[in-house]
Design an enzyme around this catalytic site. Structure first.
Site, PDB file in Angstrom:
ATOM      1  N   GLY A 210       0.838  -1.479  -0.176  1.00 32.11           N
ATOM      2  CA  GLY A 210      -0.415  -0.216  -0.263  1.00 32.11           C
ATOM      3  C   GLY A 210       0.995   1.126   0.160  1.00 32.11           C
ATOM      4  CG  ASN A 211      -0.403   4.551  -1.422  1.00 29.24           C
ATOM      5  OD1 ASN A 211      -1.040   5.589  -0.599  1.00 29.24           O
ATOM      6  ND2 ASN A 211      -0.662   3.657  -2.669  1.00 29.24           N
ATOM      7  NE  ARG A 212       3.311   8.135   5.190  1.00 28.76           N
ATOM      8  CZ  ARG A 212       4.399   9.044   5.329  1.00 28.76           C
ATOM      9  NH1 ARG A 212       5.374   9.274   5.172  1.00 28.76           N
ATOM     10  NH2 ARG A 212       3.390  10.449   6.283  1.00 28.76           N
ATOM     11  CB  SER A 213      -2.877   7.963  -0.729  1.00 25.77           C
ATOM     12  OG  SER A 213      -4.084   8.762  -0.900  1.00 25.77           O
TER      13      SER A 213
END
Ligand code: CTP
Length: 408
Positions: A210-213
């Site tokens: 995933g990512n931090r958005s």
């Protein structure tokens, strides 16, 4: 009240008997779609429990300059706010605010914010009529602070006279008026697709890439587009269990992976006027997610990745006349050069870029600072402000880029 949808309101509550009425103000703000952050003074907690506000508001109560995980809450709260509303405002709060005496989280927030401020005084008649209070309110009004005057009626202790906190519906009407004056219908008739949040690519049933958005900026864009009269489809990973409040859009599509986002964009974008890709879409996804949970005892797994489809580049390659494409870019270095390369490579009209290595910018924050690059490479700098205000700036740029050449 679409004017309030997605607006971030810091609700300051001071120590007076009317503090209990602020609970109803909080509830009505939340019902109207606002994101409410309660800030209680220590004295307010003598009259009303923190839990009551935490249960009703969008975030837990904030009280202190010191016991917060955020090292500088006094500026962060004010910067992220679209409005600071103080109800009830005591004589002491008005005095401190008028003189710039910032001694607690609420007064610091009031001094640090550049957002509009509404104060709703409540006190005994003698205090309300005292020249010091009158002068403080005159000064605050002259600085642009909106004052919702108290009503006349029964006060604590049985006294009767002016000084009773305005009722919740009058306070809400003042908030609505304030945002209403900022509102315009310039997106009326426009159909817009907005994507938001970070995709999750499954590795096994419990793990993902995933990512931090957080999706906050995309949701703020959707709320702003609704307020400005557009017909909005929000394709998001951030609603539901990822718990970013969802604005009252016309169509809501919840997705998880890059493939699901691609399918949803392909489905919803062909007939719209504007597509804003605010989502952080994974560039790579595991080729073969494990059907069962990977076990530590089986050793370090090798996860083979394959590229995902670049959704925005696909839209850019199949240009549809009259459809405006907007991309986002979160960068840490060579910010402008990287963004303008993406603008050209993806064949889009606008790109909104932020430097996510700067404090309070982008991922997970309530504030953002962006540059908007247009077709001729011009740069519009939007200084650090609430994501809702940044959303309006992005939509202003969309309106400008769609305007026929020569018209103003
Ligand atoms: N984007 C997309 N589909 C992808 C990846 C990105 O539509 N598979 C969109 C994003 O929604 C964003 C823009 O492309 O609007 C730029 O995304 P970004 O991640 O900054 O750029 P990439 O092209 O993925 O390049 P890199 O990650 O190498 O910086």
């Amino acid at each position: 009240m679409p004017a309030l949808a997605g607006r971030r309101v810091v609700l300051g509550v001071c120590g007076g008997i009317a503090a209990y009425k602020a609970v109803e103000v909080c509830r009505q703000l939340v019902d109207a779609g606002a994101h409410v952050v309660p800030v209680l003074t220590d004295d307010a907690t003598r009259f009303i429990g923190e839990v009551t506000f935490s249960a009703l508001a969008s975030e837990p109560v904030r009280r202190s300059l010191w016991d917060d995980s955020d090292p500088i809450p006094h500026t962060t709260l004010g910067r992220g706010a679209d409005l600071v509303l103080v109800a009830p405002a005591t004589a002491r709060l008005l005095s401190a605010y008028a003189s710039g005496y910032s001694h607690d989280l609420l007064t610091n927030t009031l001094i640090a914010t550049r957002a509009p401020v509404i104060v709703c005084p409540a006190m005994h008649t003698e205090m309300w009529e005292h020249p010091a209070v009158v002068d403080n309110l005159t000064l605050l009004r002259s600085r642009g602070v909106v004052v919702v005057e108290p009503e006349s009626g029964r006060l604590a202790g049985g006294d009767v006279g002016p000084g009773r906190l305005a009722d919740a519906s009058s306070i809400l009407a003042a908030v609505d008026d304030l945002f209403g004056t900022q509102q315009c219908d310039d997106l009326s008739g426009l159909r817009i697709v907005i994507t938001a949040g970070g995709t999750r690519e499954p590795i096994d049933p419990v793990r993902f890439l995933g990512n931090r958005s957080s999706g906050k900026q995309g949701h703020a864009l959707a709320a702003a587009a609704v307020r400005r009269g557009a017909t909005v489809t929000l394709i998001t990973t951030a609603g539901g269990s990822r718990s970013v409040p969802t604005p009252p859009v016309d169509v809501l599509v919840e997705v998880d992976t890059a493939a699901e986002m691609l399918a949803a964009v392909r489905n919803h974008s062909p007939t719209v006027d504007v597509v804003v890709m605010a989502a952080a879409v994974a560039d790579f996804t595991p080729v073969a997610p494990a059907g069962d949970k990977l076990k530590k005892r089986d050793g370090i797994p090798t996860i083979e990745l394959q590229p995902t489809v670049d959704i925005l580049a696909e839209l850019g390659a199949q240009r549809i006349a009259g459809r405006t494409l907007v991309g986002f870019a979160a960068e840490t270095n060579d910010v402008l050069a990287s963004a303008s390369a993406k603008l050209a490579e993806k064949g889009i009209d606008l790109i909104v870029v932020n430097d996510v290595s700067a404090p309070d910018v982008g991922f997970e924050h309530d504030t953002n600072e962006v540059r908007i690059l247009g077709p001729d490479g011009e740069v519009d700098h939007v200084a650090l402000r609430s994501k809702s205000a940044v959303a309006d700036a992005v939509l202003d740029a969309v309106v400008a880029v769609r305007r026929p050449a020569g018209s103003s």
